[in-house]
Design an enzyme around this catalytic site. Structure first.
Site, PDB file in Angstrom:
ATOM      1  N   HIS A 197       0.856  -1.202   0.000  1.00 12.39           N
ATOM      2  CA  HIS A 197       0.000   0.000   0.000  1.00 12.39           C
ATOM      3  C   HIS A 197       0.884   1.242   0.000  1.00 12.39           C
ATOM      4  O   HIS A 197       1.657   1.466   0.945  1.00 12.39           O
ATOM      5  CB  HIS A 197      -0.924   0.008   1.229  1.00 12.39           C
ATOM      6  CG  HIS A 197      -2.125  -0.863   1.062  1.00 12.39           C
ATOM      7  ND1 HIS A 197      -3.267  -0.717   1.818  1.00 12.39           N
ATOM      8  CD2 HIS A 197      -2.372  -1.908   0.228  1.00 12.39           C
ATOM      9  CE1 HIS A 197      -4.167  -1.614   1.454  1.00 12.39           C
ATOM     10  NE2 HIS A 197      -3.652  -2.348   0.491  1.00 12.39           N
TER      11      HIS A 197
ATOM     12  N   TYR B 252      -9.545   5.316   7.118  1.00 13.33           N
ATOM     13  CA  TYR B 252      -9.714   5.694   8.527  1.00 13.33           C
ATOM     14  C   TYR B 252     -10.737   6.824   8.539  1.00 13.33           C
ATOM     15  O   TYR B 252     -10.513   7.843   7.878  1.00 13.33           O
ATOM     16  CB  TYR B 252      -8.408   6.186   9.127  1.00 13.33           C
ATOM     17  CG  TYR B 252      -7.340   5.137   9.345  1.00 13.33           C
ATOM     18  CD1 TYR B 252      -6.402   4.858   8.362  1.00 13.33           C
ATOM     19  CD2 TYR B 252      -7.248   4.454  10.547  1.00 13.33           C
ATOM     20  CE1 TYR B 252      -5.409   3.918   8.564  1.00 13.33           C
ATOM     21  CE2 TYR B 252      -6.264   3.505  10.761  1.00 13.33           C
ATOM     22  CZ  TYR B 252      -5.346   3.239   9.771  1.00 13.33           C
ATOM     23  OH  TYR B 252      -4.364   2.292   9.972  1.00 13.33           O
TER      24      TYR B 252
ATOM     25  N   PRO C 223      -4.832   0.361  18.692  1.00 16.61           N
ATOM     26  CA  PRO C 223      -4.645  -0.217  17.342  1.00 16.61           C
ATOM     27  C   PRO C 223      -4.645   0.794  16.197  1.00 16.61           C
ATOM     28  O   PRO C 223      -4.236   0.461  15.093  1.00 16.61           O
ATOM     29  CB  PRO C 223      -5.831  -1.171  17.224  1.00 16.61           C
ATOM     30  CG  PRO C 223      -6.857  -0.619  18.153  1.00 16.61           C
ATOM     31  CD  PRO C 223      -6.084  -0.042  19.294  1.00 16.61           C
TER      32      PRO C 223
ATOM     33  N   LYS D 269       0.415  -0.312  15.131  1.00 18.50           N
ATOM     34  CA  LYS D 269       1.828  -0.307  15.536  1.00 18.50           C
ATOM     35  C   LYS D 269       2.207  -1.447  16.480  1.00 18.50           C
ATOM     36  O   LYS D 269       3.385  -1.608  16.801  1.00 18.50           O
ATOM     37  CB  LYS D 269       2.172   1.037  16.187  1.00 18.50           C
ATOM     38  CG  LYS D 269       2.130   2.200  15.217  1.00 18.50           C
ATOM     39  CD  LYS D 269       3.101   2.001  14.071  1.00 18.50           C
ATOM     40  CE  LYS D 269       3.113   3.145  13.101  1.00 18.50           C
ATOM     41  NZ  LYS D 269       3.850   2.817  11.859  1.00 18.50           N
TER      42      LYS D 269
ATOM     43  N   TYR E 150       3.713   6.484   9.944  1.00 19.22           N
ATOM     44  CA  TYR E 150       2.863   5.359   9.528  1.00 19.22           C
ATOM     45  C   TYR E 150       3.688   4.267   8.839  1.00 19.22           C
ATOM     46  O   TYR E 150       3.551   3.089   9.155  1.00 19.22           O
ATOM     47  CB  TYR E 150       1.732   5.825   8.616  1.00 19.22           C
ATOM     48  CG  TYR E 150       0.610   4.818   8.493  1.00 19.22           C
ATOM     49  CD1 TYR E 150      -0.553   4.916   9.251  1.00 19.22           C
ATOM     50  CD2 TYR E 150       0.722   3.724   7.645  1.00 19.22           C
ATOM     51  CE1 TYR E 150      -1.580   3.971   9.156  1.00 19.22           C
ATOM     52  CE2 TYR E 150      -0.282   2.773   7.548  1.00 19.22           C
ATOM     53  CZ  TYR E 150      -1.434   2.888   8.304  1.00 19.22           C
ATOM     54  OH  TYR E 150      -2.434   1.948   8.215  1.00 19.22           O
TER      55      TYR E 150
HETATM   56  C1  PHB Z   1      -6.357  -4.407  10.588  1.00 20.86           C
HETATM   57  O1  PHB Z   1      -6.236  -4.698   9.378  1.00 20.86           O
HETATM   58  O2  PHB Z   1      -6.827  -5.208  11.407  1.00 20.86           O
HETATM   59  C2  PHB Z   1      -5.921  -3.055  11.038  1.00 20.86           C
HETATM   60  C3  PHB Z   1      -5.347  -2.202  10.133  1.00 20.86           C
HETATM   61  C4  PHB Z   1      -4.956  -0.938  10.552  1.00 20.86           C
HETATM   62  C5  PHB Z   1      -5.123  -0.556  11.856  1.00 20.86           C
HETATM   63  C6  PHB Z   1      -5.658  -1.434  12.773  1.00 20.86           C
HETATM   64  C7  PHB Z   1      -6.070  -2.698  12.351  1.00 20.86           C
HETATM   65  O3  PHB Z   1      -4.751   0.675  12.230  1.00 20.86           O
END
Ligand code: PHB
Ligand code: APR
Length: 389
Positions: A72, A200, A292, A296, A384
């Site tokens: 990505h 997000y 989450p 990280k 990130y």
């Molecule tokens: C996930 O794919 O479970 C996931 C991805 C990004 C995040 C948290 C969880 O920030």
């Protein structure tokens, strides 16, 4: 038994350390409380920083990740119905790899097996001893028999609830914690992802995240009350609420289906200082937890493993213990920066029960600044994709 490094915990950090040590000709034994199937049944995030991708290759377990993982080059941030993209590639020249933590753990188990590594499952009462001497050992029950494992070092990779951190005397240990007044309700569904990149979303109804595992397996999260239980949410309620929180064009595209996993995770930031006590070295969740948001958890475990592996390699190959002496300080320096990023991103994208009008305006202004300012986007992108080790 005798080994060089006794590793408590057969999760991703314990296995990655054991595999890397093997690649440098250093012996280790992994003691895991659960069965292998249980460890592999845990559903965890799956966004790998470039540092972890490189470490997987260094450990000789990168092939399936490269074949099945998704590169990505960016991510999408939504603020209500408005959406903008953070272009990691343009801003940092780097990317992330979307590849489930379960797959990382599976690849590591297979690599340990292929190398004849020792991973002992269903160990009970694992207890380190004599950590303040040059000859520590670990005792544990297995198949009803008491076992003793003599070693030079003990790596505590046993997660937040494991015994290792408790070996650091409370008087010598400082624990920093922040809890968040909400949780994440996560659903795994055998449906195509709603977008090619993660979304997000900050909406007036709260946070939402659209993620994926592969072309036909998607992972979605919505912010929920901590008092909720997964049974309070039917699949229909979940999908309806998710659609209300993401931009309309994504909601119109969203393919829904039955959830194959549904769970609620609390959000917490936690750091234990120091991460070393005598011959004990903590890695991963045993020493720190991140919310989450920003994925990280696994990546911070990996940077710990990178520092500890290199310190042990220099100790055994060059009789140089500087890395071991500096391990806690070095690992914590990166951990705190990653804790800051995870706290900042969580604060930016969630709605707080006691949020004032002014707080909300601050969030909106921060999102507008991030949308309009390249330097702000670059700062976010660098955290990130992963800060350098
Ligand atoms: C996930 O794919 O479970 C996931 C991805 C990004 C995040 C948290 C969880 O920030
Ligand atoms: N004896 C032996 N093993 C134990 C004990 C014990 N007393 N207590 C816990 N363990 C094992 C757990 O069963 C688990 O398999 O230690 C392992 C710790 O693994 P994780 O919790 O996955 O922690 P870590 O390897 O550091 O990986 C960090 O996991 O929780 C996610 O978000 C986190 O992604 C991050 C990653």
């Amino acid at each position: 038994m005798r080994t060089q490094v006794a590793i408590i915990g057969g999760g991703p950090s314990g296995l990655l350390l054991s595999q890397l040590l093997h690649s440098a000709g250093i012996e280790s034994v992994v003691l895991e409380r659960r069965s292998r199937d249980y460890v592999l049944s845990r559903i965890r995030a799956g966004v790998l920083e470039t540092g972890l991708v490189d470490l997987m290759h260094e450990a000789g377990v990168g092939d399936r990740m490269e074949r099945e993982g998704f590169v990505h080059d960016g991510t999408l941030l939504a603020n209500g119905n408005e959406q903008f993209r953070i272009d990691f590639k343009a801003l940092t020249g780097r990317h992330v790899m979307v590849y489930g933590q379960t797959e990382v753990t599976r690849d590591l188990y297979e690599a340990r097996d292929a190398a004849g590594g020792t991973v002992i499952h269903e160990c009970r009462g694992v207890k380190p001893h004599d950590l303040d001497t040059a000859a520590p050992f670990v005792t544990f029950l297995h198949d009803g028999k008491v076992n003793r494992l003599d070693c030079d070092f003990v790596a505590g990779c046993d997660g937040y609830h494991g015994p290792s951190r408790q070996e650091i005397p409370t008087a010598e240990r400082t624990e920093y914690e922040k809890t968040y007044p909400f949780g994440w309700l996560g659903v795994l569904s055998e449906t195509p992802p709603v977008a090619d990149e993660l979304i997000y979303a900050n909406s007036e109804r709260g946070f939402a995240l659209c993620s994926m595992r592969n072309d036909s397996l998607s992972r979605y999260y919505i912010q929920c009350d901590l008092s909720d239980s997964p049974d309070d949410w039917t699949d229909d309620m979940f999908w309806d609420e998710l659609k209300r929180r993401i931009p309309e064009e994504a909601a119109d595209r969203l393919v829904t289906g039955p959830s194959i996993e549904k769970s609620i995770a609390p959000l917490r930031s936690f750091v234990c200082e120091p991460m070393r006590w005598g011959r004990l070295f903590l890695c991963g969740d045993a020493a720190h937890i991140v919310p989450p948001t920003g994925a990280k958890g696994l990546n911070t475990a990996a940077s710990d493993v990178h520092y500890l592996f290199n310190a042990l390699r220099h100790f055994y190959h060059d009789r140089d213990d500087e890395g071991l002496e500096k391990y806690s300080e070095t690992a914590l320096a990166r951990i705190w920066k990653t804790e800051r990023f995870s706290w900042w991103f969580s604060s930016l994208m969630h709605r707080y029960p006691d949020q004032s009008g002014f707080d909300l305006r601050m969030q909106q202004a921060e999102l507008a600044f991030l949308r309009d300012n390249e330097a702000a986007q670059k700062a976010m992108a660098e955290s990130y994709v992963g800060l350098p080790y």
